[in-house]
Write a protein that holds these residues in place. Structure first.
Motif, PDB file in Angstrom:
ATOM      1  N   SER A  45      58.380  70.342  80.667  1.00  0.00           N
ATOM      2  CA  SER A  45      57.964  69.411  81.716  1.00  0.00           C
ATOM      3  C   SER A  45      58.838  69.660  82.942  1.00  0.00           C
ATOM      4  O   SER A  45      60.019  69.999  82.820  1.00  0.00           O
ATOM      5  CB  SER A  45      58.075  67.956  81.248  1.00  0.00           C
ATOM      6  N   ILE A  46      58.229  69.518  84.113  1.00  0.00           N
ATOM      7  CA  ILE A  46      58.921  69.802  85.372  1.00  0.00           C
ATOM      8  C   ILE A  46      58.682  68.650  86.333  1.00  0.00           C
ATOM      9  O   ILE A  46      57.535  68.243  86.546  1.00  0.00           O
ATOM     10  CB  ILE A  46      58.408  71.120  85.995  1.00  0.00           C
ATOM     11  N   ASP A  47      59.782  68.144  86.898  1.00  0.00           N
ATOM     12  CA  ASP A  47      59.723  67.123  87.947  1.00  0.00           C
ATOM     13  C   ASP A  47      60.423  67.686  89.176  1.00  0.00           C
ATOM     14  O   ASP A  47      61.561  68.153  89.089  1.00  0.00           O
ATOM     15  CB  ASP A  47      60.433  65.839  87.507  1.00  0.00           C
ATOM     16  N   TRP A  48      59.753  67.640  90.317  1.00  0.00           N
ATOM     17  CA  TRP A  48      60.337  68.163  91.553  1.00  0.00           C
ATOM     18  C   TRP A  48      61.038  67.040  92.306  1.00  0.00           C
ATOM     19  O   TRP A  48      60.503  65.946  92.438  1.00  0.00           O
ATOM     20  CB  TRP A  48      59.259  68.789  92.426  1.00  0.00           C
ATOM     21  N   LEU A  49      62.234  67.345  92.797  1.00  0.00           N
ATOM     22  CA  LEU A  49      63.003  66.397  93.595  1.00  0.00           C
ATOM     23  C   LEU A  49      63.229  66.999  94.980  1.00  0.00           C
ATOM     24  O   LEU A  49      63.174  68.220  95.150  1.00  0.00           O
ATOM     25  CB  LEU A  49      64.327  66.061  92.906  1.00  0.00           C
ATOM     26  N   ASP A  50      63.483  66.142  95.948  1.00  0.00           N
ATOM     27  CA  ASP A  50      63.553  66.585  97.345  1.00  0.00           C
ATOM     28  C   ASP A  50      64.798  67.393  97.688  1.00  0.00           C
ATOM     29  O   ASP A  50      64.806  68.114  98.677  1.00  0.00           O
ATOM     30  CB  ASP A  50      63.449  65.387  98.294  1.00  0.00           C
ATOM     31  N   SER A  51      65.863  67.271  96.885  1.00  0.00           N
ATOM     32  CA  SER A  51      67.086  67.994  97.213  1.00  0.00           C
ATOM     33  C   SER A  51      67.818  68.407  95.936  1.00  0.00           C
ATOM     34  O   SER A  51      67.594  67.840  94.866  1.00  0.00           O
ATOM     35  CB  SER A  51      68.016  67.132  98.067  1.00  0.00           C
ATOM     36  N   ARG A  52      68.712  69.374  96.082  1.00  0.00           N
ATOM     37  CA  ARG A  52      69.526  69.806  94.943  1.00  0.00           C
ATOM     38  C   ARG A  52      70.432  68.674  94.483  1.00  0.00           C
ATOM     39  O   ARG A  52      70.626  68.477  93.287  1.00  0.00           O
ATOM     40  CB  ARG A  52      70.336  71.042  95.321  1.00  0.00           C
ATOM     41  N   ASP A  53      70.980  67.919  95.432  1.00  0.00           N
ATOM     42  CA  ASP A  53      71.850  66.793  95.065  1.00  0.00           C
ATOM     43  C   ASP A  53      71.094  65.766  94.226  1.00  0.00           C
ATOM     44  O   ASP A  53      71.619  65.264  93.233  1.00  0.00           O
ATOM     45  CB  ASP A  53      72.448  66.129  96.307  1.00  0.00           C
ATOM     46  N   ALA A  54      69.874  65.469  94.618  1.00  0.00           N
ATOM     47  CA  ALA A  54      69.066  64.514  93.857  1.00  0.00           C
ATOM     48  C   ALA A  54      68.769  65.076  92.461  1.00  0.00           C
ATOM     49  O   ALA A  54      68.805  64.338  91.465  1.00  0.00           O
ATOM     50  CB  ALA A  54      67.763  64.211  94.594  1.00  0.00           C
ATOM     51  N   ALA A  55      68.501  66.381  92.391  1.00  0.00           N
ATOM     52  CA  ALA A  55      68.224  67.009  91.096  1.00  0.00           C
ATOM     53  C   ALA A  55      69.471  67.006  90.209  1.00  0.00           C
ATOM     54  O   ALA A  55      69.381  66.747  89.004  1.00  0.00           O
ATOM     55  CB  ALA A  55      67.721  68.440  91.301  1.00  0.00           C
ATOM     56  N   LEU A  56      70.638  67.277  90.785  1.00  0.00           N
ATOM     57  CA  LEU A  56      71.887  67.244  90.015  1.00  0.00           C
ATOM     58  C   LEU A  56      72.132  65.862  89.423  1.00  0.00           C
ATOM     59  O   LEU A  56      72.526  65.730  88.261  1.00  0.00           O
ATOM     60  CB  LEU A  56      73.070  67.665  90.890  1.00  0.00           C
ATOM     61  N   GLU A  57      71.905  64.843  90.213  1.00  0.00           N
ATOM     62  CA  GLU A  57      72.111  63.473  89.723  1.00  0.00           C
ATOM     63  C   GLU A  57      71.084  63.123  88.648  1.00  0.00           C
ATOM     64  O   GLU A  57      71.414  62.525  87.622  1.00  0.00           O
ATOM     65  CB  GLU A  57      72.042  62.471  90.877  1.00  0.00           C
ATOM     66  N   ALA A  58      69.832  63.521  88.861  1.00  0.00           N
ATOM     67  CA  ALA A  58      68.791  63.263  87.862  1.00  0.00           C
ATOM     68  C   ALA A  58      69.109  64.016  86.570  1.00  0.00           C
ATOM     69  O   ALA A  58      68.922  63.479  85.469  1.00  0.00           O
ATOM     70  CB  ALA A  58      67.422  63.681  88.404  1.00  0.00           C
ATOM     71  N   GLU A  59      69.611  65.240  86.681  1.00  0.00           N
ATOM     72  CA  GLU A  59      69.992  66.018  85.495  1.00  0.00           C
ATOM     73  C   GLU A  59      71.125  65.318  84.751  1.00  0.00           C
ATOM     74  O   GLU A  59      71.088  65.175  83.531  1.00  0.00           O
ATOM     75  CB  GLU A  59      70.421  67.420  85.907  1.00  0.00           C
ATOM     76  N   ARG A  60      72.136  64.896  85.489  1.00  0.00           N
ATOM     77  CA  ARG A  60      73.284  64.215  84.873  1.00  0.00           C
ATOM     78  C   ARG A  60      72.831  62.993  84.095  1.00  0.00           C
ATOM     79  O   ARG A  60      73.216  62.789  82.936  1.00  0.00           O
ATOM     80  CB  ARG A  60      74.309  63.822  85.940  1.00  0.00           C
ATOM     81  N   LEU A  61      71.981  62.191  84.719  1.00  0.00           N
ATOM     82  CA  LEU A  61      71.490  60.979  84.055  1.00  0.00           C
ATOM     83  C   LEU A  61      70.596  61.308  82.860  1.00  0.00           C
ATOM     84  O   LEU A  61      70.681  60.642  81.820  1.00  0.00           O
ATOM     85  CB  LEU A  61      70.742  60.100  85.061  1.00  0.00           C
ATOM     86  N   ALA A  62      69.747  62.316  83.014  1.00  0.00           N
ATOM     87  CA  ALA A  62      68.856  62.687  81.905  1.00  0.00           C
ATOM     88  C   ALA A  62      69.670  63.165  80.710  1.00  0.00           C
ATOM     89  O   ALA A  62      69.386  62.794  79.567  1.00  0.00           O
ATOM     90  CB  ALA A  62      67.874  63.765  82.362  1.00  0.00           C
ATOM     91  N   ILE A  63      70.681  63.970  80.960  1.00  0.00           N
ATOM     92  CA  ILE A  63      71.511  64.469  79.858  1.00  0.00           C
ATOM     93  C   ILE A  63      72.257  63.315  79.201  1.00  0.00           C
ATOM     94  O   ILE A  63      72.302  63.213  77.973  1.00  0.00           O
ATOM     95  CB  ILE A  63      72.488  65.553  80.364  1.00  0.00           C
TER      96      ILE A  63
END
Length: 123
Positions: A45-63
């Motif tokens: 599954s793939i979710d697109w985020l507007d910035s790398r910073d937003a993706a890093l935070e989403a990754e941290r929370l998902a993990i």
């Protein structure tokens, strides 16, 4: 801003791995070549985020919250069962490789012995 994907690799309903990438399909290809757990992937599954910073935070929370099995580089992720399963799988792979090497050595020894017998017969 650079759009960045938050991707999840699944084995049916088990979350295997969470990561980020600007090119998640290329990253999947890398995982398929380099990750010992890649053969378990049944869905991505793939979710697109507007910035790398937003993706890093989403990754941290998902993990942290979803506890994927193979994100072992993060100290707060994974549990003893997942770690044990990964270790056992690596051990099985090593054992298979060792058996294949032993079989190849045996095959070479048999071939060498056949050649010796042929030379003896011709002499």
């Amino acid at each position: 801003m650079t759009r960045t994907a938050l991707y999840r690799h699944w084995a049916d309903d088990e979350l295997l791995y969470v990561g980020i990438s600007q090119n998640p399909l290329r990253r999947l290809s890398n995982h398929m070549q380099d990750s010992p757990w890649a053969e378990e992937i049944t869905r991505v599954s793939i979710d697109w985020l507007d910035s790398r910073d937003a993706a890093l935070e989403a990754e941290r929370l998902a993990i942290k919250n979803e506890r994927p099995t193979y994100n072992v580089s993060r100290p707060y992720v994974g549990d003893a069962i997942a770690q044990k399963r990964a270790t056992q799988k690596q051990k099985r792979r090593r054992e298979r490789a060792e058996r294949a090497q032993s079989a190849e050595r045996l095959r070479r020894a048999v071939e060498a012995r056949k050649e010796e017998l042929l030379v003896d017969r011709l002499a």
